[in-house]
Design an enzyme around this catalytic site. Structure first.
Site, mmCIF file in Angstrom:
data_model
loop_
_atom_site.group_PDB
_atom_site.id
_atom_site.type_symbol
_atom_site.label_atom_id
_atom_site.label_comp_id
_atom_site.label_asym_id
_atom_site.label_seq_id
_atom_site.Cartn_x
_atom_site.Cartn_y
_atom_site.Cartn_z
ATOM 1 N N SER A 142 0.752 -1.097 -0.254
ATOM 2 C CA SER A 142 -0.325 -0.101 -0.275
ATOM 3 C C SER A 142 1.258 1.005 -0.133
ATOM 4 C CB SER A 142 -1.153 -0.015 1.269
ATOM 5 O OG SER A 142 -1.530 0.983 1.294
ATOM 6 N N TYR A 155 -2.156 -0.102 10.787
ATOM 7 C CA TYR A 155 -2.338 -0.917 8.996
ATOM 8 C C TYR A 155 -0.805 -0.644 7.847
ATOM 9 C CZ TYR A 155 -4.101 -1.450 4.806
ATOM 10 O OH TYR A 155 -4.653 -1.484 3.156
#
Length: 262
Positions: A142, A155
């Site tokens: 990501s 995250y």
């Protein structure tokens, strides 16, 4: 068209919906057989049936919870002698919440899913690839693994870990002809945000930066079998993340408003 894929076998985790499901359709359309895994087998069964009917390839599916390492091992035993040419680690989830209030059990589950499960599955797939001196591992990371932002501490930490693991793995396996690619997308319009964003406003707030899963999948499928180091999307976020490595304080100062859109 990626002619490399015809007759190859592509294993995709988190394939029941979103980006994983879209990649499964696109590789099958180019003649690849698929092995699909996810926690929910109802959607997997429908997808596998659709793929076989539409494209005439083999599409197997298995229930696999990335937090259950014994289940990962059982699935790999079931696959047995089936040659995995490309492994796409797509399963993952995130929660947008401040570090101090994030339930620690959720943090553990996030690491098990996004990092440790990915590592265990990759470890089990590697011996056969090393023996054949061919294979491609694609890890979906990501942009959060490039720039950490408020309300994404856990995250972002998982995605930083995926990038570190992938970078080391790339160097270890290169002499054996195995490719390792990390995919670092910004926000994708999928059900990921049903869990991650409790407010339901994030995708609207980031507007033009939101990616379509079909386009992200197409870019990934196009590089399968090729020695591509990274895919970074969208273009603007990639530029900002590169600048962040050089002038982090400046980016944090001027990007404060954008970073706090969660």
């Amino acid at each position: 068209m990626n002619v490399f894929l015809k007759g190859k076998t592509v294993m995709i985790t988190g394939a029941s919906n979103g980006l994983g499901a879209e990649m499964a359709r696109q590789v099958a359309a180019q003649g690849a057989n698929t092995i699909l895994t996810a926690r929910r087998t109802d959607k997997l069964a429908d997808l596998a049936t659709q793929i076989q009917a539409d494209y005439g390839v083999v599409s197997a599916y298995h229930k696999m919870d990335m937090t259950n390492f014994e289940e990962i091992e059982e699935v790999m035993q079931k696959i047995g002698d089936t040659k995995i040419d490309i492994l796409v680690n797509c399963a993952g989830f995130g929660i947008f919440e401040e570090a101090v209030t994030t339930d620690f059990a959720t943090v553990e589950r996030m690491f098990d899913t996004n990092v440790l499960g990915l590592m265990r599955l990759t470890q089990l797939a590697l011996p056969d690839m090393l023996a054949r001196k061919s294979g491609h591992i694609i890890n979906i990371a990501s942009q959060a693994g490039k720039i950490a932002t408020p309300k994404s501490s856990a995250y972002s930490a998982t995605k930083f870990a995926v990038l570190g693991y992938s970078n080391a793995l790339r160097m270890e396996t290169k002499p054996s002809g195995i490719h390792v690619t990390t995919v670092n997308p910004g926000p994708i319009a999928t059900s990921f945000f049903d869990i991650a964003d409790k407010s339901g406003d994030y995708l609207d707030n980031v507007g033009f930066l939101v990616l379509k899963p079909e386009k992200v999948a197409a870019k990934i499928v196009a590089i399968m079998g090729k020695p591509k180091r990274e895919i970074n999307l969208p273009f603007l976020m990639n530029i900002i993340s590169r600048m962040y490595q050089v002038i982090p304080r400046v980016i944090e100062f001027f990007g404060k408003g954008a970073f706090e859109k969660k």
